[in-house]
Design a protein around this motif. Structure first.
Motif, mmCIF file in Angstrom:
data_model
loop_
_atom_site.group_PDB
_atom_site.id
_atom_site.type_symbol
_atom_site.label_atom_id
_atom_site.label_comp_id
_atom_site.label_asym_id
_atom_site.label_seq_id
_atom_site.Cartn_x
_atom_site.Cartn_y
_atom_site.Cartn_z
ATOM 1 N N HIS A 81 13.419 -1.332 -4.597
ATOM 2 C CA HIS A 81 14.665 -1.576 -3.862
ATOM 3 C C HIS A 81 15.852 -0.856 -4.504
ATOM 4 N N ALA A 82 15.795 -0.700 -5.828
ATOM 5 C CA ALA A 82 16.901 -0.061 -6.543
ATOM 6 C C ALA A 82 16.744 1.453 -6.651
ATOM 7 N N SER A 83 15.646 1.988 -6.113
ATOM 8 C CA SER A 83 15.359 3.409 -6.279
ATOM 9 C C SER A 83 15.918 4.226 -5.121
ATOM 10 N N ALA A 84 15.895 5.541 -5.300
ATOM 11 C CA ALA A 84 16.331 6.444 -4.239
ATOM 12 C C ALA A 84 15.352 6.477 -3.078
ATOM 13 N N GLN A 85 14.156 5.884 -3.257
ATOM 14 C CA GLN A 85 13.121 5.872 -2.218
ATOM 15 C C GLN A 85 13.036 4.520 -1.507
ATOM 16 N N ALA A 86 14.075 3.728 -1.597
ATOM 17 C CA ALA A 86 14.041 2.381 -1.033
ATOM 18 C C ALA A 86 13.784 2.378 0.472
ATOM 19 N N ALA A 87 14.178 3.419 1.153
ATOM 20 C CA ALA A 87 13.993 3.477 2.609
ATOM 21 C C ALA A 87 12.565 3.829 3.008
ATOM 22 N N ASP A 88 11.737 4.201 2.052
ATOM 23 C CA ASP A 88 10.352 4.600 2.319
ATOM 24 C C ASP A 88 9.412 3.474 1.884
ATOM 25 N N ALA A 89 8.867 2.739 2.846
ATOM 26 C CA ALA A 89 7.993 1.611 2.508
ATOM 27 C C ALA A 89 6.768 2.053 1.725
ATOM 28 N N CYS A 90 6.303 3.270 1.959
ATOM 29 C CA CYS A 90 5.091 3.751 1.296
ATOM 30 C C CYS A 90 5.330 4.202 -0.144
ATOM 31 N N ALA A 91 6.593 4.276 -0.555
ATOM 32 C CA ALA A 91 6.913 4.792 -1.890
ATOM 33 C C ALA A 91 6.745 3.762 -2.989
ATOM 34 N N ASN A 92 6.534 2.491 -2.630
ATOM 35 C CA ASN A 92 6.298 1.461 -3.644
ATOM 36 C C ASN A 92 4.836 1.553 -4.062
ATOM 37 N N GLN A 93 4.566 2.406 -5.044
ATOM 38 C CA GLN A 93 3.197 2.704 -5.414
ATOM 39 C C GLN A 93 2.460 1.490 -5.959
ATOM 40 N N ALA A 94 3.161 0.634 -6.703
ATOM 41 C CA ALA A 94 2.502 -0.557 -7.262
ATOM 42 C C ALA A 94 2.051 -1.500 -6.159
ATOM 43 N N ALA A 95 2.912 -1.718 -5.167
ATOM 44 C CA ALA A 95 2.531 -2.572 -4.045
ATOM 45 C C ALA A 95 1.412 -1.939 -3.230
ATOM 46 N N LEU A 96 1.510 -0.635 -3.004
ATOM 47 C CA LEU A 96 0.464 0.064 -2.262
ATOM 48 C C LEU A 96 -0.876 -0.054 -2.985
ATOM 49 N N ASN A 97 -0.882 0.130 -4.297
ATOM 50 C CA ASN A 97 -2.120 0.023 -5.056
ATOM 51 C C ASN A 97 -2.691 -1.388 -4.970
ATOM 52 N N PHE A 98 -1.835 -2.381 -5.185
ATOM 53 C CA PHE A 98 -2.341 -3.751 -5.190
ATOM 54 C C PHE A 98 -2.944 -4.125 -3.842
ATOM 55 N N PHE A 99 -2.184 -3.969 -2.768
ATOM 56 C CA PHE A 99 -2.668 -4.407 -1.465
ATOM 57 C C PHE A 99 -3.871 -3.582 -1.001
ATOM 58 N N SER A 100 -3.831 -2.275 -1.178
ATOM 59 C CA SER A 100 -4.946 -1.456 -0.695
ATOM 60 C C SER A 100 -6.213 -1.728 -1.484
ATOM 61 N N HIS A 101 -6.104 -1.925 -2.792
ATOM 62 C CA HIS A 101 -7.288 -2.225 -3.594
ATOM 63 C C HIS A 101 -7.825 -3.618 -3.261
ATOM 64 N N GLU A 102 -6.917 -4.570 -3.075
ATOM 65 C CA GLU A 102 -7.349 -5.925 -2.732
ATOM 66 C C GLU A 102 -8.070 -5.939 -1.386
ATOM 67 N N TYR A 103 -7.518 -5.253 -0.394
ATOM 68 C CA TYR A 103 -8.138 -5.251 0.930
ATOM 69 C C TYR A 103 -9.482 -4.529 0.906
ATOM 70 N N ARG A 104 -9.582 -3.495 0.073
ATOM 71 C CA ARG A 104 -10.854 -2.791 -0.059
ATOM 72 C C ARG A 104 -11.919 -3.718 -0.655
ATOM 73 N N LEU A 105 -11.522 -4.526 -1.627
ATOM 74 C CA LEU A 105 -12.442 -5.514 -2.198
ATOM 75 C C LEU A 105 -12.855 -6.535 -1.139
ATOM 76 N N ASP A 106 -11.895 -7.035 -0.368
ATOM 77 C CA ASP A 106 -12.213 -8.007 0.669
ATOM 78 C C ASP A 106 -13.218 -7.430 1.668
ATOM 79 N N TYR A 107 -13.005 -6.180 2.057
ATOM 80 C CA TYR A 107 -13.916 -5.552 3.013
ATOM 81 C C TYR A 107 -15.316 -5.418 2.417
ATOM 82 N N LEU A 108 -15.396 -5.034 1.154
ATOM 83 C CA LEU A 108 -16.694 -4.922 0.494
ATOM 84 C C LEU A 108 -17.441 -6.246 0.525
#
Length: 379
Positions: A81-108
């Protein structure tokens, strides 16, 4: 074949692979390292001829898994939120990693080729239900307490919940999504979210019985072996049937779930003059939860109702990143876990949800575009 990760123990007991969550201080909350460790071990065992079936459990008696580790997400969201990329939802790499890895585990877990038993004792919340729901053999006990309370922290029921809650009979998944209602063993099974109700004291006996079975290289045969074992134990020593409040109030709740949107359903629920403590808790939850997330929880079930599981998880990932980009998710975590004042100041209007179900990526660039080929994927 022992060890794996500081907070999950993996070991082979005969032909049974045993995975044990070991974060009791956080009620076995999931962070990305734990998710990755689980995924890697499950992938390994899926191709290991020595392993015929998997037993997934948690250390201790209080919880199986209380969801995701929110502290790390809170820090990542504040930084984004404090970064210059706040307007880009995909730029939160930590959130992207957590949710995408978690969902991949759920699918497995949902697509796992070998019999997998999940022992869902104690608290099974949020991401914990994502693990339980995917197992082929889902056991709950007299201590199990299952809920999807994400709207209380400015999120929506994810980890595939848009898909599996939408398939609960009578559309009652809508109620579970907007009420945060807690279910116990009979209601969990009645909702189709678990298969067996067994006393927790039988856990060791069930595992020992699994170890003693005659297994083969045929996964279909092994599924039958485990199904017969659990059926026998359930018939002999299963918990007695005690219909819970979800079943008792199902007819009234069905009418609620047939209303046009979450706002109408929430208002109707609040107008009930209730003596029932379970329904009063649902009313209290609706009063305090993020209104925009109640609406989102309702809408995403409608959107995922006719999707495949993979498509639903892809939809959820984009929505989860939009939640992380917005003000209410970080505010909900602040109020619950950081300042602990339990006075969140919700800011998102329900109208803000209008375009949140639209794709964030072209289909071929979606981080989960390859879920259908999960057997060839690695985290």
């Amino acid at each position: 074949m022992n060890g794996l990760h500081a907070e999950v123990m993996a070991g082979a007991h005969g032909a049974i692979g045993v995975l044990t969550l070991q974060r009791p201080h956080s009620l076995h909350a999931l962070d990305v390292a734990l998710v990755d460790a689980l995924f890697a071990q499950l992938q390994d065992w899926q191709t290991d001829a020595r392993i015929a079936a998997v037993f997934l459990q948690a250390q201790g008696d209080k919880a199986f898994c209380a969801g995701g580790d929110l502290h790390g997400l809170y820090d990542a969201m504040r930084a984004h939120h404090a970064s210059a990329q706040a307007a880009d939802a995909c730029a939160n790499q930590a959130a992207l990693n957590f949710f995408s890895h978690e969902y991949r585990l759920d699918y497995l877990l949902h697509r796992y080729r070998k019999p997998l038993l999940c022992w869902g004792n104690g608290l099974v919340l949020g991401g914990g239900l994502g693990l339980l729901a995917g197992a082929a053999f889902r056991v709950v006990t007299e201590h199990s307490k299952l809920a999807m309370p994400e709207a209380a922290i400015g999120l929506f029921p994810d980890v595939g919940a848009s898909w599996f809650l939408a398939r609960i009979p009578r559309r009652l998944g809508r109620f579970l999504a907007i009420s945060g209602a807690q279910l116990q063993a009979d209601d969990i099974c009645a909702a189709g979210l678990a298969d067996y109700r067994l006393p927790h004291q039988l856990r060791s006996r069930v595992l020992e019985s699994m170890i003693m079975q005659t297994w083969t290289a045929d996964a279909a045969h092994n599924h039958g072996v485990l199904a017969r074992l659990l059926h026998t134990v359930s018939m002999q020593d299963g918990l007695p049937a005690q219909p819970g409040p979800l079943q008792i109030h199902a007819s009234r709740l069905q009418l609620l779930c047939q209303l046009g949107n979450a706002q109408e359903a929430a208002q109707a629920l609040l107008e009930w003059d209730e003596a029932d403590a379970w329904l009063r808790c649902a009313q209290d939850y609706v009063r305090s939860a993020c209104p925009a997330m109640l609406e989102l929880a309702w809408r995403i079930q409608d959107a995922a109702r006719h999707l495949s599981l993979a498509a639903a998880l892809r939809l959820e990932l984009g929505v989860a990143l939009r939640c992380a980009q917005g003000p209410d998710f970080v505010e909900g975590i602040r109020a619950l876990l950081i300042d602990k004042d339990r006075q969140p100041q919700w800011r998102l209007p329900s109208a803000a949800m209008a375009d949140w179900l639209q794709p964030l990526w072209p289909a071929a660039q979606h981080p989960l575009h390859d879920l259908e080929q999960i057997d060839e994927c690695t985290v």
